[in-house]
Design a protein around this motif. Structure first.
Motif, PDB file in Angstrom:
ATOM      1  N   GLN A   1      -9.184  17.365  52.415  1.00 26.85           N
ATOM      2  CA  GLN A   1      -8.536  18.648  52.313  1.00 26.85           C
ATOM      3  C   GLN A   1      -8.531  19.274  50.803  1.00 26.85           C
ATOM      4  OE1 GLN A   1      -6.205  18.866  55.177  1.00 26.85           O
ATOM      5  NE2 GLN A   1      -5.492  20.960  54.681  1.00 26.85           N
TER       6      GLN A   1
ATOM      7  N   ARG B   1     -11.391  19.671  49.339  1.00 26.09           N
ATOM      8  CA  ARG B   1     -12.803  20.563  49.091  1.00 26.09           C
ATOM      9  C   ARG B   1     -13.374  20.667  47.913  1.00 26.09           C
ATOM     10  NH1 ARG B   1     -14.979  19.984  53.681  1.00 26.09           N
ATOM     11  NH2 ARG B   1     -16.067  21.983  53.598  1.00 26.09           N
TER      12      ARG B   1
ATOM     13  N   HIS C   1     -11.698  27.396  61.669  1.00 22.19           N
ATOM     14  CA  HIS C   1     -10.642  26.521  60.928  1.00 22.19           C
ATOM     15  C   HIS C   1     -10.549  27.511  59.667  1.00 22.19           C
ATOM     16  CE1 HIS C   1      -9.068  23.227  58.680  1.00 22.19           C
ATOM     17  NE2 HIS C   1      -9.079  22.527  59.792  1.00 22.19           N
ATOM     18  N   PRO C   2      -9.531  27.582  59.219  1.00 20.75           N
ATOM     19  CA  PRO C   2      -9.169  28.360  57.758  1.00 20.75           C
ATOM     20  C   PRO C   2      -9.541  27.776  56.618  1.00 20.75           C
ATOM     21  CG  PRO C   2      -7.167  27.456  58.996  1.00 20.75           C
ATOM     22  CD  PRO C   2      -7.915  27.184  59.963  1.00 20.75           C
ATOM     23  N   ILE C   3      -9.451  26.394  56.742  1.00 19.94           N
ATOM     24  CA  ILE C   3     -10.031  25.649  55.380  1.00 19.94           C
ATOM     25  C   ILE C   3     -11.284  25.590  55.153  1.00 19.94           C
ATOM     26  CG2 ILE C   3      -9.731  23.609  53.972  1.00 19.94           C
ATOM     27  CD1 ILE C   3      -6.779  23.366  55.172  1.00 19.94           C
ATOM     28  N   LEU C   4     -11.816  24.672  56.375  1.00 20.53           N
ATOM     29  CA  LEU C   4     -13.404  24.647  56.355  1.00 20.53           C
ATOM     30  C   LEU C   4     -14.328  25.966  56.395  1.00 20.53           C
ATOM     31  CD1 LEU C   4     -13.288  21.880  58.833  1.00 20.53           C
ATOM     32  CD2 LEU C   4     -13.661  21.683  56.343  1.00 20.53           C
ATOM     33  N   ARG C   5     -13.651  27.080  57.043  1.00 19.09           N
ATOM     34  CA  ARG C   5     -14.463  28.643  57.022  1.00 19.09           C
ATOM     35  C   ARG C   5     -15.452  28.394  58.050  1.00 19.09           C
ATOM     36  NH1 ARG C   5     -13.606  31.008  50.886  1.00 19.09           N
ATOM     37  NH2 ARG C   5     -11.611  30.610  50.747  1.00 19.09           N
TER      38      ARG C   5
ATOM     39  N   MET D   1      -7.368  18.694  59.607  1.00 16.71           N
ATOM     40  CA  MET D   1      -8.877  18.353  59.612  1.00 16.71           C
ATOM     41  C   MET D   1      -9.036  17.509  60.830  1.00 16.71           C
ATOM     42  SD  MET D   1     -10.384  19.611  57.188  1.00 16.71           S
ATOM     43  CE  MET D   1     -10.231  20.420  55.658  1.00 16.71           C
TER      44      MET D   1
ATOM     45  N   SER E   1      -8.137  31.249  64.531  1.00 19.87           N
ATOM     46  CA  SER E   1      -7.311  30.109  63.897  1.00 19.87           C
ATOM     47  C   SER E   1      -6.062  29.688  64.439  1.00 19.87           C
ATOM     48  CB  SER E   1      -7.115  30.085  62.454  1.00 19.87           C
ATOM     49  OG  SER E   1      -6.530  31.260  62.225  1.00 19.87           O
TER      50      SER E   1
ATOM     51  N   GLU F   1      -1.375  29.111  62.252  1.00 21.14           N
ATOM     52  CA  GLU F   1      -2.416  28.569  62.393  1.00 21.14           C
ATOM     53  C   GLU F   1      -2.814  27.063  62.581  1.00 21.14           C
ATOM     54  OE1 GLU F   1      -5.588  31.429  59.442  1.00 21.14           O
ATOM     55  OE2 GLU F   1      -3.965  30.316  58.162  1.00 21.14           O
TER      56      GLU F   1
ATOM     57  N   THR G   1      -4.665  24.127  60.903  1.00 24.50           N
ATOM     58  CA  THR G   1      -5.236  23.936  59.921  1.00 24.50           C
ATOM     59  C   THR G   1      -5.590  22.346  59.852  1.00 24.50           C
ATOM     60  OG1 THR G   1      -3.120  23.256  58.527  1.00 24.50           O
ATOM     61  CG2 THR G   1      -3.945  25.564  58.521  1.00 24.50           C
TER      62      THR G   1
END
Length: 413
Positions: free
Chosen positions: A392, A394, A290-294, A326, A270, A322, A324
């Motif tokens: 964002q 989610r 991607h730390p949010i989408l994993r 989108m 990331s 990182e 982050t």
């Protein structure tokens, strides 16, 4: 460990596009005072690619207007810009890049920003004169010469490049035929529901759009392309042919250097660090966790080339950062302007609000639970921030409320 006080060797950036230029800029913006070398294969200063299929072909922008920085900027900021030079190989053990001019440069940190190249499919006749691709300003200039009243252009591929070129060509009264293998243009990116809106748009502007058809060959006479033969036996007559069936990340250097590849690009964490110490990737080639989408995300979008360099630079100077953001991209075709945020892979349904046929609407891609995976605004310019926040967040959203123009998007976040 790489940091702002690393000794003598410079940071070396390979790539003469937006990502390469922005990396050099962000290193200086973040206080890096060491050497910076930018290797650019083209003989012009790094420039942005999206205008090539948009404003440049439309005649509303010239190269200097989408050049990231002029050559004087590099000199003023002590960046060693090497134009017309290719990186031939990378040795991560000795931290050395060998160059096409016979030289070599050692690095303290290396940034791979090599971008993408057009896919060249094995079509009979593709090597004929009059067959075009679109990736560089020289290719765009050559393609522009094929536009004009009474001229005929055949486009293979109904993706973003193919449709943007079709729109630019039609604005110059060129007769245009687009051949797309899928049942709708942009199906891979937007799905059939929204792809149909783009199909209607182009047909309304006089494009002969042929979906569900494959090209058997490019017809040739006297060494020059004369059109297409399709898989149903029909033919398309043209004075020029554009092949626009996608792009391929330039991963050859990374692969030869032993870096880990993934999803058609160079695998990074990331923080955009590759599998080799002090080697980073940015832009089209970065397949980043991607730390949010994993999940690992690699998109060939302008926004990555614009924004990832700041993260690379911050990590090089010792800040732990990182990436982050989108995924984001945009298009302009005729009187349609659009922005898209998120990643719609695995979506279950599309929800729209507004006037789809009138090309003034929002679209949302939802998963089975109702989570907004991606959102798009078409000719509506005050919804971008809310769409970004929904993507964002989610979390599930009521689809009926999402479709209702009377319900503020901000209340659903």
């Amino acid at each position: 460990m790489t940091g702002p006080n690393r000794p003598s060797d410079p940071v070396v950036i390979i790539g003469g596009g937006l990502a390469g230029a922005k990396t050099a800029e962000q290193l200086r913006e973040n206080g890096y005072s060491g050497g910076v070398v930018l290797i650019a294969a083209e003989r012009v200063a790094p420039y942005e690619r999206p205008p090539l299929s948009k404003e440049f072909l439309a005649g509303s922008k010239s190269l200097p207007e989408f050049t990231v920085h002029d050559e004087a900027w590099y000199a003023d900021n002590d960046v060693d810009l090497r134009l017309g030079v290719r990186a031939e190989s990378v040795d991560t053990a000795s931290r050395t890049v060998r160059l096409s001019d016979g030289g070599a440069v050692a690095y303290s940190a290396l940034v791979l920003a090599t971008g993408s190249t057009s896919v060249h499919p094995p079509i009979d006749g593709a090597d004929a004169a009059g067959v075009h691709y679109l990736r560089t300003v020289d290719e765009a200039s050559a393609l522009l010469e094929t536009f004009g009243e009474g001229k005929r252009l055949a486009v293979i591929g109904g993706g973003w490049i193919g449709l943007e070129v079709a729109a630019a060509a039609r604005r110059r009264d060129t007769e245009v035929t687009v051949v797309e293998a899928a049942d709708q243009p942009l199906r891979a990116a937007l799905g059939p529901e929204i792809g149909a809106a783009f199909a209607d748009l182009h047909r309304a502007h006089g494009v002969d759009l042929r979906t569900g058809r494959k090209v058997s060959s490019i017809t040739v006479a006297d060494g020059r392309a004369t059109g297409l033969e399709l898989d149903d036996g029909t033919t398309v007559t043209a004075d020029a042919v554009l092949i626009a069936v996608g792009a391929r990340a330039e991963t050859g250097l990374a692969e030869a250097a032993g870096l880990t590849l993934a999803d058609g690009g160079v695998a990074t964490d990331s923080r955009l660090r590759t599998s080799a110490a002090d080697v980073y990737a940015a832009g089209d080639i970065a397949a980043a966790m991607h730390p949010i989408l994993r999940t690992r995300v690699r998109t060939e979008h302008w926004a990555n080339a614009l924004n990832q360099p700041a993260v690379v630079a911050e990590n090089i100077v010792g800040r732990d950062t990182e990436y982050t953001r989108m995924p984001y991209f945009f298009t302009d075709q005729y009187d349609l302007g659009m922005e898209y945020r998120g990643l719609a892979e695995g979506y279950r349904r599309v929800v729209t609000r507004g006037d789809v046929s009138g090309l003034e609407f929002l679209a949302f891609w939802l998963d089975e639970a109702g989570t907004v995976l991606a959102g798009m605004n078409v000719n509506i310019w005050d919804a971008g921030d809310d769409i970004a926040a929904l993507v964002q967040a989610r979390r599930p959203v009521d689809a009926a409320a999402l479709a209702d123009p009377e319900v503020p998007l901000s209340s659903l976040i």
